[in-house]
Design an enzyme around this catalytic site. Structure first.
Site, PDB file in Angstrom:
ATOM      1  N   LYS A  56       0.815  -1.216   0.000  1.00  0.00           N
ATOM      2  CA  LYS A  56       0.000   0.000   0.000  1.00  0.00           C
ATOM      3  C   LYS A  56       0.849   1.267   0.000  1.00  0.00           C
ATOM      4  CE  LYS A  56      -0.654   0.441   5.006  1.00  0.00           C
ATOM      5  NZ  LYS A  56       0.130   1.670   5.143  1.00  0.00           N
ATOM      6  N   THR A  57       1.992   1.279   0.700  1.00  0.00           N
ATOM      7  CA  THR A  57       2.822   2.485   0.723  1.00  0.00           C
ATOM      8  C   THR A  57       3.337   2.807  -0.672  1.00  0.00           C
ATOM      9  OG1 THR A  57       3.488   1.982   2.996  1.00  0.00           O
ATOM     10  CG2 THR A  57       4.792   3.612   1.809  1.00  0.00           C
ATOM     11  N   ASP A  85      -3.478   7.649   4.649  1.00  0.00           N
ATOM     12  CA  ASP A  85      -2.977   6.297   4.880  1.00  0.00           C
ATOM     13  C   ASP A  85      -3.543   5.768   6.201  1.00  0.00           C
ATOM     14  OD1 ASP A  85      -1.531   3.989   4.548  1.00  0.00           O
ATOM     15  OD2 ASP A  85       0.340   4.810   5.319  1.00  0.00           O
ATOM     16  N   GLU A  86      -3.663   4.460   6.322  1.00  0.00           N
ATOM     17  CA  GLU A  86      -4.169   3.802   7.547  1.00  0.00           C
ATOM     18  C   GLU A  86      -5.516   4.397   7.968  1.00  0.00           C
ATOM     19  OE1 GLU A  86      -2.736   1.223   8.491  1.00  0.00           O
ATOM     20  OE2 GLU A  86      -0.568   1.350   8.284  1.00  0.00           O
ATOM     21  N   GLN A 111      -7.344  -4.772   9.872  1.00  0.00           N
ATOM     22  CA  GLN A 111      -6.227  -4.415  10.738  1.00  0.00           C
ATOM     23  C   GLN A 111      -6.570  -3.240  11.657  1.00  0.00           C
ATOM     24  OE1 GLN A 111      -2.096  -4.906   9.015  1.00  0.00           O
ATOM     25  NE2 GLN A 111      -3.234  -4.823   7.090  1.00  0.00           N
ATOM     26  N   ARG A 157       2.319 -10.940  10.275  1.00  0.00           N
ATOM     27  CA  ARG A 157       3.662 -10.358  10.442  1.00  0.00           C
ATOM     28  C   ARG A 157       4.735 -11.317   9.927  1.00  0.00           C
ATOM     29  NH1 ARG A 157       2.169  -6.064   9.724  1.00  0.00           N
ATOM     30  NH2 ARG A 157       0.217  -7.168   9.369  1.00  0.00           N
TER      31      ARG A 157
END
Length: 677
Positions: free
Chosen positions: A32-33, A219-220, A250, A610
């Site tokens: 996504k970044t 973002d987020e 998340q 993770r």
């Protein structure tokens, strides 16, 4: 032209959709970044949008810095000049610096730190409280912060019935806010709340910022609270060119105000918006993703998505059934050592993830015992936590009455009415008489200038320590004696009395409980256990912390220990997800407060995703509570994972347990279903 050949079809579609609202549902590890930075670069290089008309908002300075660097790499420093990539708070300060005078503040306002807030709230409580009752300033600040994040002004704060802390917060909040304004100061929550107020009630200000930014990105987005949601929606209402990127699966910060509904309802807020799902995962193996998909699929209220990878299935996920928490730590550390021996794997590639910080104790001890460097993220090392040091100080004085540092630490913990003036007077007398301070406490009746009632309190304190010392000299279990001492001192009651925030108090009580568990583990490990030997073990752990070796190793190559909340956004080749049991993951508080345990399930999902190469999960048959073993129930999340991706292993003592005869994964799940009903 920007080279977009590295993007997959969904990423490319997200980058090239530049007009109108866009929701990018970016699954864990889906890049996504990169999508955000390529989208910014595409706007500048291909769409010729002036950089100063682009706004990208994220949550941390680190994330903002990384985003800026990536954009500069793609378009060059000169072409990116003027773009605003910042945190929510930095954006708020930018807006307030220009127009805060409209709200009655001066432009040179101060931003109060937590310490400043605590000092101000304590002063207000002293002025308000006529009954002499004490309130925890940080608990009151937490309540006020929660109100501000929900855009509740002082006059709109309604306390919960029967909640004394909330009642006091309702009294403090308006006075606190008035005092801040009188001092031309704001706190961090004000930065967003006042910015939203400024934009809402002053149309010229709103018009200026809406015209300033033609393209906005967040973002987020799943982590936004009510005030951040309003701020972004106000800014984007003009152009409606808003792209939000996030993953409802998340969303794990509901306890601090994040509202998963913001991302779930985005399509309603921006009718006609386009939604793009990023489901290709570039981080984890297929088996890890199968487990993650199966678990999170049990949340009913979510945006449907399914992670997949082109890199293959990878290794099975090991589910280790251990006897207790000590064997859990031993088995994890042994696996780290074996992997390092076989493949020379750096310690930095291993992470141990847990639900509560109290779980770190056994792993810290075992890693230190094996001389393996580790770094603790998002928490204080176990033996450095205040409640742990306070409790251990009793044991130190019992073992060595000459330890005056420990004695002074506990003289009024728990509160027993022995003030600083009394302690100073006793200390002066001990110097004059050339006798140890502990002895002076026992001879307090000889000291002038101390009232009879206070002398009796001092003597009672002294007798408690003498009785405990005699008790520890007798044969018998150290953990049992330690538990009896802590119960006699009523340390648990003291924690709950002095800390009004129930979850914080519970965590501290769990840490005190771990001291007894540590003593029990020491007894099991040492043929002739003594209190002095236990304290020596603890001291040697502290010695490592003060050595240059510890700092050097942690910076270079160390195992990472962290809570699941701290792990979001990170990834490791080898992940140990420990404590998969009911009342741990999912946490007991969540089970009884929210029967859906949706956020706990999202936490489990975050922990699973993770891992890049290997995921090892653990669950114990028993865990110690104040040194005594209690039977545990396996986590419901284990039952939600597909059996074919799991390799069930019984390690050590658990393999011979008559209570848990598991031959296959099917046996395990059948037994677990029976236990869960």
């Amino acid at each position: 032209m920007l080279d977009l050949s590295r993007l997959n079809p969904e990423q490319l579609a997200a980058v090239q959709h530049t007009e109108g609202a866009l929701l990018v549902l970016a699954g864990a590890g889906s890049g996504k970044t990169g999508v955000i930075t390529y989208r910014i670069a595409h706007l500048i290089l291909d769409k010729h949008v002036p950089p100063d008309r682009i706004l990208a908002v994220t949550f941390t300075n680190k994330a903002a810095k990384e985003m800026k660097e990536r954009v500069e790499h793609l378009v060059g420093r000169k072409a990116s000049k003027g773009i605003v990539i910042s945190t929510f708070h930095s954006l708020g300060v930018r807006v307030l610096k220009r127009d805060i005078e409209r709200l009655g503040y001066k432009r040179n306002f101060s931003i109060y730190s937590t310490a400043d807030q605590v000092g101000l709230v304590r002063q207000i409580v002293r002025e308000l409280n006529t009954e002499g009752k004490k309130y925890d300033a940080e608990a009151l600040i937490w309540r006020i912060s929660g109100a501000k994040n929900k855009l509740i002004p002082p006059e709109g704060y309604t306390p919960m019935p029967g909640d004394d802390i909330d009642r006091m917060a309702a009294l403090v909040y308006p006075r606190y806010q008035s005092a801040l304004k009188a001092f031309n100061a704001i706190d961090f929550d004000d930065i967003i709340m006042l910015t939203a107020e400024l934009l809402q009630h002053h149309p010229p200000v709103l018009k200026y910022w809406q015209e300033r930014f033609s393209h906005l990105m967040v973002d987020e987005y799943q982590d936004t609270n009510s005030s951040q949601y309003l701020l972004i929606n106000l800014l984007a209402a003009g152009s409606r060119n808003l792209c939000v990127v996030g993953d409802d699966d998340q969303s794990i910060y509901g306890w601090r105000g994040a509202d998963v509904g913001n991302i779930l309802d985005f399509e309603k807020d921006f009718n006609g918006c386009r939604t793009i799902k990023l489901e290709q995962n570039y981080r984890s193996t297929g088996n890890i993703l199968e487990a993650a998909n199966s678990v999170i699929g049990n949340n009913k209220i979510r945006k449907a998505k399914r992670l997949w990878t082109a890199t293959g299935t990878g290794k099975l996920i090991d589910l280790c059934i251990v006897q207790d928490d000590e064997e859990e730590a031993t088995s994890v550390v042994e696996r780290i050592q074996l992997e390092r021996f076989k493949n020379n794997t750096p310690y930095s590639e291993f992470a141990i993830l847990y639900r509560t910080n109290a779980q770190s104790r056994a792993f810290e001890e075992q890693l230190r015992f094996e001389d393996i460097p580790y770094v603790l993220i998002g928490g204080t090392q176990f033996y450095e936590r205040k409640e742990v040091k306070d409790s251990l100080s009793y044991l130190k004085v019992i073992a060595n009455p000459l330890d005056e540092v420990a004695l002074l630490r506990i003289v009024n913990f728990p509160k027993r009415g022995i003030g600083d003036g009394t302690v100073i007077r006793i200390n002066q007398w001990s110097i004059e008489q050339e006798c140890p301070l502990f002895e002076a406490f026992g001879r307090v009746e000889e000291i002038e200038g101390i009232g009879d009632a206070t002398k009796e309190k001092v003597l009672a304190f002294h007798r408690t320590l003498l009785d405990a010392a005699r008790d520890f000299e007798r044969e018998g279990g150290l953990a049992e004696k330690g538990k009896a001492l802590l119960q006699k001192l009523k340390i648990e009651e003291e924690i709950y009395r002095t800390i009004d925030d129930a979850p914080t108090a519970k965590r501290k009580v769990e840490n005190v409980e771990q001291i007894i568990n540590s003593m029990a583990a020491y007894e099991e490990r040492i043929p002739k256990p003594t209190l002095a030997g236990f304290l020596e073990k603890v001291s040697l752990m502290d010695e490592d912390r003060f050595s240059g070796k510890d700092k050097k190793d942690h910076g270079r190559d160390a195992v990472t220990l962290m809570s699941l909340h701290s792990s979001k956004g990170l990834e490791f080749p080898f992940v140990f997800l420990v404590g998969l049991e009911e009342e741990i993951l999912p946490h007991k508080r969540a089970i009884y407060e929210d029967f859906t345990v949706d956020e706990e399930r999202r936490l489990c999902y975050v922990g699973i995703t993770r891992a890049r190469q290997q995921l090892v999960m653990t669950r114990a048959l028993y865990r110690k509570k104040y040194g005594k073993l209690q039977e545990r129930i396996p986590s419901r999340f284990l039952d939600e994972m597909p059996q074919p991706v799991l390799n069930v292993i019984q390690s050590g003592v658990a393999a011979g347990s008559a209570e848990e005869e598991v031959k296959t994964a099917e046996d395990f799940f059948a037994k677990m279903k029976a236990m869960l009903g």
